[in-house]
Scaffold this active site. Structure first.
Site, short mmCIF file in Angstrom:
data_model
loop_
_atom_site.label_atom_id
_atom_site.label_comp_id
_atom_site.label_asym_id
_atom_site.label_seq_id
_atom_site.Cartn_x
_atom_site.Cartn_y
_atom_site.Cartn_z
N ASP A 58 48.06 45.58 40.44
CA ASP A 58 46.73 45.27 40.99
C ASP A 58 46.20 46.53 41.56
O ASP A 58 44.76 46.68 41.36
CB ASP A 58 47.14 44.30 42.05
N GLU A 130 48.47 42.12 35.32
CA GLU A 130 48.45 43.00 36.38
C GLU A 130 49.89 43.73 36.08
O GLU A 130 50.18 44.89 36.16
CB GLU A 130 48.40 42.31 37.72
#
Length: 249
Positions: A58, A130
């Protein structure tokens, strides 16, 4: 290559490497990146799930996207950049990129998750996307150069085009407010024009006005949906009208 990895895992890892155009030094990293917690709990051997790599990925993607936005839209304000980045680093958008990469075909899920079509859930696909970039980042000894190169090769042009065409999930009421405060020192006003149809399936029409500059209308199954549509129309009208004043997103 780790000799204790099952053949099924090695095949998935190889497919992921082919999709990315990157060969992992540590084959356990891509395996972890593709492993949902439900599969880890169900599998007969100890295996890690992707949650930690997701957390790292992320941050990696946030930096890569921030770089793209700043270089592509150098005149954009901090507020505009922040709003756009939030839209891109969202479940709805990253899950779209995950499907483009074909990660829904590779993620390891429990039998229950497979039965419930977990591989199609936006939240899960976003997490896997991610985690894959987190895995690449770790495999490169925490050097962002290769994760950046991979993302840019596959998604940079697509991302920029999506932004310019408004094809990203955005909070148009918020970004319109940022724009109108910057341009005119005022905020948009919303009012209901009509609510038609039976009580359980009304169609609302809302008006968005910005002083005497623009009036737009939107329809939807709720006031919020109609306001968002009206705000989107006003945003793109003002963006086009004032594009020569400053180069904005």
């Amino acid at each position: 290559m780790s000799s204790n990895l099952d053949r099924e895992f090695l095949e998935r890892i190889k497919k992921l490497e082919q999709k990315l155009g990157y060969v992992f030094k540590d084959k356990n990293l891509p395996l972890t990146a593709l492993t949902h917690s439900s599969f880890a709990a169900e599998y007969h051997k100890e295996i890690k799930d992707y949650e930690v790599l997701e957390f790292l990925g992320d941050a990696v993607l946030s930096l890569i996207v921030s770089e793209i936005l700043i270089k592509t839209f150098p005149e954009a304000s901090e507020g505009e950049l922040s709003q756009t980045r939030s839209a891109v680093i969202s479940e709805a958008y990253l899950s779209r990129l995950a499907r483009i990469l074909g990660l829904n075909e590779l993620v390891l899920l429990s039998r229950g998750e497979i039965a419930q079509k977990g591989m199609e859930r936006e939240s899960l696909l976003c997490d896997v996307f991610e985690s894959v970039f987190g895995a690449v980042y770790v495999d490169c000894d925490y050097d962002i150069k290769i994760p950046r190169e991979i993302f840019n090769r596959f998604f940079k042009d697509y991302l920029i085009e999506s932004i310019k065409k408004g094809n990203i999930p955005r909070d148009y009421k918020s970004i319109l407010q940022i724009m109108t405060q910057r341009l005119f020192g005022v905020v948009p006003k919303y009012s209901m024009v009509s609510a038609e149809g039976p009580e359980h399936e009304k169609i609302f029409t809302m008006e968005c006005s910005v002083d005497n500059v623009v009036r737009t209308f939107g329809t939807g199954k709720s006031k919020k949906e109609a306001e968002t549509e009206a705000a989107k129309k006003a945003y793109f009208y003002l963006k086009e009208r004032y594009k020569d004043k400053k180069k904005r997103i």
